[in-house]
Design a protein around this motif. Sequence first.
Motif, mmCIF file in Angstrom:
data_model
loop_
_atom_site.group_PDB
_atom_site.id
_atom_site.type_symbol
_atom_site.label_atom_id
_atom_site.label_comp_id
_atom_site.label_asym_id
_atom_site.label_seq_id
_atom_site.Cartn_x
_atom_site.Cartn_y
_atom_site.Cartn_z
ATOM 1 N N GLU A 719 35.256 -19.006 26.373
ATOM 2 C CA GLU A 719 34.805 -17.668 26.012
ATOM 3 C C GLU A 719 33.802 -17.123 27.027
ATOM 4 N N ARG A 720 32.987 -18.002 27.596
ATOM 5 C CA ARG A 720 32.070 -17.541 28.655
ATOM 6 C C ARG A 720 32.836 -17.068 29.876
ATOM 7 N N TYR A 722 35.869 -15.729 29.865
ATOM 8 C CA TYR A 722 36.481 -14.436 29.555
ATOM 9 C C TYR A 722 35.436 -13.319 29.469
ATOM 10 N N SER A 723 34.194 -13.681 29.184
ATOM 11 C CA SER A 723 33.169 -12.653 29.031
ATOM 12 C C SER A 723 32.664 -12.118 30.364
ATOM 13 N N LEU A 725 34.176 -10.298 32.481
ATOM 14 C CA LEU A 725 34.638 -8.920 32.662
ATOM 15 C C LEU A 725 34.681 -8.131 31.375
ATOM 16 N N SER A 726 34.154 -8.693 30.294
ATOM 17 C CA SER A 726 34.268 -8.015 28.998
ATOM 18 C C SER A 726 33.102 -7.054 28.727
ATOM 19 N N TRP A 727 32.054 -7.051 29.575
ATOM 20 C CA TRP A 727 30.856 -6.227 29.390
ATOM 21 C C TRP A 727 30.129 -6.539 28.077
ATOM 22 N N ARG A 728 30.366 -7.760 27.516
ATOM 23 C CA ARG A 728 29.578 -8.126 26.346
ATOM 24 C C ARG A 728 28.109 -8.277 26.724
ATOM 25 N N ASP A 729 27.892 -8.805 27.920
ATOM 26 C CA ASP A 729 26.542 -8.798 28.511
ATOM 27 C C ASP A 729 26.614 -7.867 29.710
ATOM 28 N N THR A 733 27.866 -8.874 33.600
ATOM 29 C CA THR A 733 29.096 -8.330 34.159
ATOM 30 C C THR A 733 28.808 -7.515 35.411
ATOM 31 N N ARG A 787 31.382 -16.427 21.656
ATOM 32 C CA ARG A 787 31.593 -15.954 20.290
ATOM 33 C C ARG A 787 31.018 -16.909 19.256
#
Length: 792
Positions: A719-720, A722-723, A725-729, A733, A787
């Motif tokens: 999950e790290r 995938y994150s 490019l997810s702009w979760r942080d 990103t 997550r």
Amino acid sequence: MPPGHNQNRNQNQAPDGDQRLMTVEDFNLRETSPSLGGGRVVGSNKVGTAYDLVEQMNYLYVRVIKARELPTRDGNDRPDPFVEVTVGSINGMSKHLNDVSNPEWKHVFAILGDQIQSPVMEVAVRDKSRNGDNLIGLVTFDVIEVPRRVPPDSPLAPEWYTLEKRNGIRTGGEIMLAVWKGTQADEAFPEACHLDAGTAVSNDGVANFRSKVYLSPRLWYLRVNVIEAQDLQLSDKNRQHPEFFAKVALGNVILRTKITQSRNMCPLWNEDLMFVASEPFEEQLNLSIEEKVGPNKEEVLGKCVIPLNEMERRLDFRTPTSRWYGLEKNASDNGQTKLVKLNSRVRLRLSLDGGYHVLDELTQYSSDFKPTAKQLWKPAIGILELGILSAQGLSPVKTKDGRGMTDAYCVAKYGQKWIRTRTILNNFNPKWNEQYTWEVFDPCTVITIGVFDNSYLQGDKPGEAKDSRIGKVRIRLSTLETERVYTHSYPLILLSSSGVKKMGEIQLAVRFSCTSLLNMLQMYNQPLLPRLHYMHPLTCFQMDNLRYQATQLISKRLSRAEPPLRKEAVDYMVDVGSNMWSMRRSKANHYRAVFVISGVIACCRWFNAICTWQSPSMTILVHILLLCFVSYPRIMLSSLFLSLFFLGIGKYRGRPRQPPHMDIRLSHADKVFPDELDEEFDTFPTSKQGDILKLRYDRLRCIGSRLQTVIGDLATQGERFYSLLSWRDPRATFLFLIFCLVSAIVVFAVPFKVLFTVLGFYLMRHPSFRERLPASPTNFFRRLPARSDSLL
């Protein structure tokens, strides 16, 4: 165990192997040098009929056909005759026939030549109904003068012999029989009653110790696609939201669909139900449409019976056609129950799928990957020959008259063909010397040989006794060299709730002959299973359920043979229950996984040693290799493959020369705790109660928590990733995108050789230029969100 360990022990003396501490070396494979090749059929060029993988055993055969004009008892009543064959202290009897003067026995006796101590053999006809001297008459033969028959000569023609008393006076009556000398290559060998064993067996148990060949039934996958039903009629028409489901039964197997989501009188399911059917198709498919009217209460709305012979046999991946079937229902008319046809009907899509391979055993131990339909079979690529020679040092399995004894026989399974050797009574060092042959269609298959103790020799009824397990051997054909004869003594290892125990050794001779090397090499490029397994794959639940059904069908069919191959033997041969939870197997699989990844770990440690300059000379050499690969990048992959080639060539001399065998260390059976064994051999559902269940449950929770943590950590790392490019942080990103832009410019501007050289030298820099803190990329990756924060 030393080669001469059992040479000075009497064959009826219990082995003393359990009186000393067994070491791991006692469970190892041992190569032997038996004298093979005796009993070869002269002039035969047919593979598998030469009996050249077993030691020659000479037998004296007596075939008793019938008798005629036997004298009556007391001048009035006809006798109850039976035949008794006597050679010194060895004797055997046939079944007696009631009230007949012209009896027919068609019985064959076999006496092992090494046990014949008398020069004279008597074949006597006796009357069971007489008291005292029940002799009717006899025929005497000089053993030395008996002719020898060598197959493939035709069987010796029986002759009529006049019966006489012991004083030479003719009593009237004649007997037809044939007497000859032969070996185990004689076709009379499998059906013969062996007098060295038959003396202690009742007439009802004689059939249970003969050698036989069994063929397991051809199994088909029966696919029942329940699509829909129409015009269903409810007994209570005021019910607002009826719940319908379909129940399908084949023999003792009952499956049902889910409750339909449509609440009208035309429910829709479109659900597949899978069964296993065996040829010949004796059973019928029973389908019923039922309504759930309450908790644990259903009402049958209609049913139909469909013969399996009417179903379509599918050989490819095309979709079978659907058909409508009318429903019937039981109705009472004047106190009588009869079937009444309804207006309701059900739409089904039925097919017998012959393009699958029915998994009747665990896949890793499978002895056959052919599809069910013979039209899809490919030519055989080789011949497998197995010689079951003998066993040494068997442990006593049961007691009789206060003495331990073992009545051992072997079972071998490969493909559809099962074989069973004759039973050797009360012998801890039995000699079978029987040879069998199988066609091989895939080299990546396994033959299984099991040894059992026969508990049905005294006419016991089914259920009163069970054949005890002594041990088994698995041999994978792909590990055998072609045309080589492997003669080894395999340890018979039995794992029970009391621990692991060596029950003796079995000596085998195995040869795998290849008919076409090219065809066999092409098999390695073919899919392991037939095409339908990949075009229409089965779920894990379906495979477990179908495997259980197949095992039950094979066990039921083989137990109906004569002599029967019992359920306990079939279950042991196909490893029933081996997929159940076991702490021992979990540990064994854990150490197997550690061994698999140990190579990767060793490479990482080696590279870490290079980077930390633990061996400066090796590190400098790696730097030189790096410069060579950068200057001439074309030689990188070539050097890799060439190194693997020479590494494989170098290991050829040290290749395994012995086939694999049961390894107690690999199975983790030598260090298992008693409580873990007690849990492994517990029934399912469990038969334990109280504190034992609490302890095992807490232990399972502890193991589950560790697995849960490991799986959670793996998920967190993914999950790290995938994150990024997810702009979760957003800040992480943004930094990653800036890094990608700068890297693209640097890679474009700087030559690849320079970049690769700088990266290599940086990774292998001297420890004086290193810091003990984690690197920046590691710190950045560990700070990425996952997550796991959203879990309860």
